[in-house]
Design an enzyme around this catalytic site. Structure first.
Site, short mmCIF file in Angstrom:
data_model
loop_
_atom_site.label_atom_id
_atom_site.label_comp_id
_atom_site.label_asym_id
_atom_site.label_seq_id
_atom_site.Cartn_x
_atom_site.Cartn_y
_atom_site.Cartn_z
N GLN A 4 -2.90 5.39 -0.80
CA GLN A 4 -4.29 5.54 -0.38
C GLN A 4 -4.58 4.94 1.02
O GLN A 4 -3.74 3.79 1.11
CB GLN A 4 -4.98 4.62 -1.59
N ASP A 21 -1.70 1.02 -1.30
CA ASP A 21 -3.04 1.24 -0.73
C ASP A 21 -2.91 0.41 0.57
O ASP A 21 -2.87 -0.89 0.63
CB ASP A 21 -4.25 0.73 -1.74
N GLU A 78 -9.41 6.96 0.17
CA GLU A 78 -10.27 6.25 -0.48
C GLU A 78 -11.10 5.30 0.38
O GLU A 78 -10.90 4.20 0.60
CB GLU A 78 -9.59 5.44 -1.58
N GLU A 80 -1.39 -0.88 -9.02
CA GLU A 80 -1.65 -1.35 -7.66
C GLU A 80 -2.10 -2.67 -7.32
O GLU A 80 -2.96 -3.30 -7.90
CB GLU A 80 -3.22 -0.42 -7.41
#
Length: 267
Positions: free
Chosen positions: A204, A178, A241, A143
């Site tokens: 996310q 993300d 998240e 990530e």
């Protein structure tokens, strides 16, 4: 409609960790993720999943010495044995919990002059992890993380992560996209989703800039992005998240609004 997973490391801080499973299920979540399971036995966590009818979507491999500020060991020269032992432990947990995604945090780069040496370690450790994970049918995730929240993090950009996956060359190594981190570092989120969707293994979300609810009180148009994720055929979980502004359940109005809108179908 995207399938949303509650990130129990951030959501429901009003509850003790083990009680967050029930809270998430009560709010309609069907899956959960979290950063670290290692304070509990896998059997304890599996029982919470089963008791609440939840799927384990994702967790992280051990990130090193958290108290010392470490953010992963996979790219750290001289720490190969520690990373690999930690990844073996993550695989043991996954075998009990049933998740098929494990995220490995890249770690910090103290000196840019050392990037090439860290890169070589990163590639070798990722290759090892992907090989071990493939035996269990598990995907390894890397990530990119923004430099504002995590200065010095080794991996920051989507193209970097995609290039690393290509260099390692294993089908079960994918990128954890993300949206929050991507927007802060480089923006143009929709274009990057379209470009990279074939090798995105997990998504996310959080509001930008403050990492709160992904509602209308942030700079991103999340309804547009949710529709795009569907159009691109992404079928994995979307991890929530973010840090709730207040009570987690009340703050989920964004999700209830989206679910209501989706159930009505196109206008």
């Amino acid at each position: 409609m995207p399938r949303f997973a509650a990130n129990l490391s951030m959501l429901y801080p009003e509850h003790d960790f083990l009680d967050r499973f029930a809270a998430a299920a009560a709010d309609g979540f069907q899956a959960v993720e979290y950063m670290s399971p290692y304070d509990y036995s896998p059997q304890q966590l599996k029982q919470r999943l089963d008791d609440n009818g939840l799927v384990q979507a994702l967790f992280n491999a051990p990130p090193g010495n958290i108290a010392a500020g470490e953010k992963g060991t996979v790219s750290l020269p001289g720490r190969e044995s520690e990373f690999r032992a930690g990844f073996d432990k993550a695989l043991e947990y996954a075998a009990v919990l049933g998740n098929d995604r494990i995220h490995v945090m890249a770690g910090l780069l103290a000196n840019e002059a050392d990037r090439a040496r860290h890169q070589q370690t990163y590639l070798e450790n990722l290759s090892h992890a992907a090989t071990q994970a493939a035996k269990a049918g598990i995907t390894v995730l890397l990530e990119p993380i923004n430099t504002r929240d995590m200065p010095g993090f080794f991996l920051n950009y989507q193209h970097q992560a995609q290039a690393i996956c290509k260099a390692v060359g294993q089908a079960n190594l994918k990128v954890q996209f993300d949206v929050y981190h991507c927007q802060i570092v480089e923006g143009d989120v929709a274009t990057k989703l379209r470009r990279d969707i074939a090798n995105i293994g997990h998504i996310q979300i959080a509001g930008v800039p403050d990492r709160h609810e992904p509602d209308m009180n942030n700079e991103l148009n999340y309804p547009y992005l949710f529709e795009l994720i569907d159009q691109l055929g992404y079928s994995g979980w979307v991890g929530c998240e973010y840090r709730p502004r207040g009570d987690t359940s009340k703050g989920l109005q964004w999700l209830r609004d989206w679910q209501g809108r989706s159930s009505q179908g196109p206008a």
